[in-house]
Each structure stands twice: as C-alpha cells, then as structure tokens.
Enzyme design. Structure first.
Site, PDB file in Angstrom:
ATOM      1  N   VAL A  33       0.840  -1.202   0.000  1.00 55.88           N
ATOM      2  CA  VAL A  33       0.000   0.000   0.000  1.00 55.88           C
ATOM      3  C   VAL A  33       0.876   1.254   0.000  1.00 55.88           C
ATOM      4  O   VAL A  33       0.616   2.218  -0.727  1.00 55.88           O
ATOM      5  CB  VAL A  33      -0.936   0.005   1.236  1.00 55.88           C
ATOM      6  N   ASP A  34       1.926   1.247   0.808  1.00 53.43           N
ATOM      7  CA  ASP A  34       2.819   2.400   0.940  1.00 53.43           C
ATOM      8  C   ASP A  34       3.395   2.799  -0.419  1.00 53.43           C
ATOM      9  O   ASP A  34       3.312   3.963  -0.838  1.00 53.43           O
ATOM     10  CB  ASP A  34       3.942   2.037   1.928  1.00 53.43           C
ATOM     11  N   THR A 123      -1.128  -6.292   7.618  1.00 54.67           N
ATOM     12  CA  THR A 123      -1.429  -7.644   7.112  1.00 54.67           C
ATOM     13  C   THR A 123      -0.549  -8.058   5.940  1.00 54.67           C
ATOM     14  O   THR A 123      -0.590  -9.217   5.529  1.00 54.67           O
ATOM     15  CB  THR A 123      -2.900  -7.760   6.674  1.00 54.67           C
ATOM     16  N   TYR A 126       4.105  -7.292   7.151  1.00 54.48           N
ATOM     17  CA  TYR A 126       4.213  -7.381   8.612  1.00 54.48           C
ATOM     18  C   TYR A 126       3.470  -8.609   9.161  1.00 54.48           C
ATOM     19  O   TYR A 126       3.446  -8.841  10.362  1.00 54.48           O
ATOM     20  CB  TYR A 126       3.716  -6.099   9.277  1.00 54.48           C
TER      21      TYR A 126
END
Length: 173
Positions: A33-34, A123, A126
């Site tokens: 996402v980042d 999720t 990590y």
C-alpha cells in the site's frame, strides 16, 4: 455515528477526504500500500514526508502513531501515514495495531476529515493474521469517538474482504 463500509479494490483510487497509508517508520515509501500511495500520489507526498523526517520525526514515525501529509495527485485531501506493528507469535502487539486506527482517526478529526479510507494495516509484509487484524480494525473503529462519518476499509483481495465482512456483519468471533 460512524458508518463502516467495505470495498474490494485499490485504495489509491478512492475518493475520500483522507487515505490512510500503512507506512514504514522511515515515511519514505516502501512496498505494498505504501509504495502504491507514493507512486499514484506523486512527489508531493514524499516531499512532505522528507520534511517531517527533517523536523519532528528524525528517527522515523514510531509504531502506532499517525501523521498527515498532502495527498498529492490522489482523489483525497490528505494521506494519514501510520506505522503498524510487525506480527509476533510470541509477543502481543495488538495494542499497537489498535493505536494505528485510533491515532489515524484522531489525526483525521484534527484535519476535519469526514470520510477516511483504511487498508488492512500490518497484514502485508508485517504478517498480521487477516482475521485477527480485521477484528481489531473493525472493533477499534466502532469504539473510537470520532467526527469521521464514514470509515471505508479498502481491501485488496477477496480473502481480506471476506475477513472484514465477517467482522462488520457480525459473523466474526
């Protein structure tokens, strides 16, 4: 009261006041996402993240905390960066995951955001188990006092969507 909605899809395509980024502590972009948020949002997000690192967060953003930047080219006003905990089978870090959602909502309130899109924090790389992450996320959002009118969980795949749907619709544990 805050409405909780679910969408399966790409968080970078959401039209909301604030998009929550599952960031790493460096705030300088990464995977998942980042990386997607930084790629689609463009250089303005990274520029503000660099400024935050140069001022308040010289050692990076601590796990469980949240901070806002511009949303750049995203269809949002802000990106709220939060650093989720790495899952540990031997240490209960759930309070840090709760803090990610609570602090992100606190930052959203400070900005005046009324619609906020969250990913399933922690999720991905990590490795937080999806069902537990969904339970913590939905429960925390429902229990947190906030002026945010809609929290939209944007789940990348069907497995994540089903885990969150089970919590939102009361089929979870």
């Amino acid at each position: 009261m805050t409405t909780v909605t679910l969408v399966q899809g790409d968080i970078t395509r959401q039209s909301v006041d604030a998009v929550v980024n599952a960031a790493n502590s460096s705030l300088l972009g990464g995977g998942g996402v980042d990386g997607a948020i930084h790629r689609r949002g463009g250089p303005a997000i990274l520029a503000e993240c660099r400024a935050l690192r140069a001022s308040r967060y010289g050692r990076g953003l601590p796990t469980g905390q949240a901070v806002a930047t511009t949303a750049g080219d995203l269809d949002a006003r802000w990106v709220i960066h939060t650093v989720g905990p790495v899952f540990s089978p031997t240490e209960d870090r759930s309070a840090l995951l709760v803090s990610c959602y609570r602090e992100s909502l606190r930052v959203a309130d400070g900005l005046g955001a009324r619609t906020v899109a969250f990913p399933a924090v922690s999720t991905g790389v990590y490795r937080w188990p999806m069902d537990d992450a969904a339970r913590i996320a939905v429960q925390t959002v429902r229990e947190t006092e906030t002026a945010v009118e809609e929290v939209r969980f944007v789940l990348f795949d069907e497995r994540a969507f089903e885990a969150f749907a089970g919590q939102v619709h009361g089929h979870g544990n």
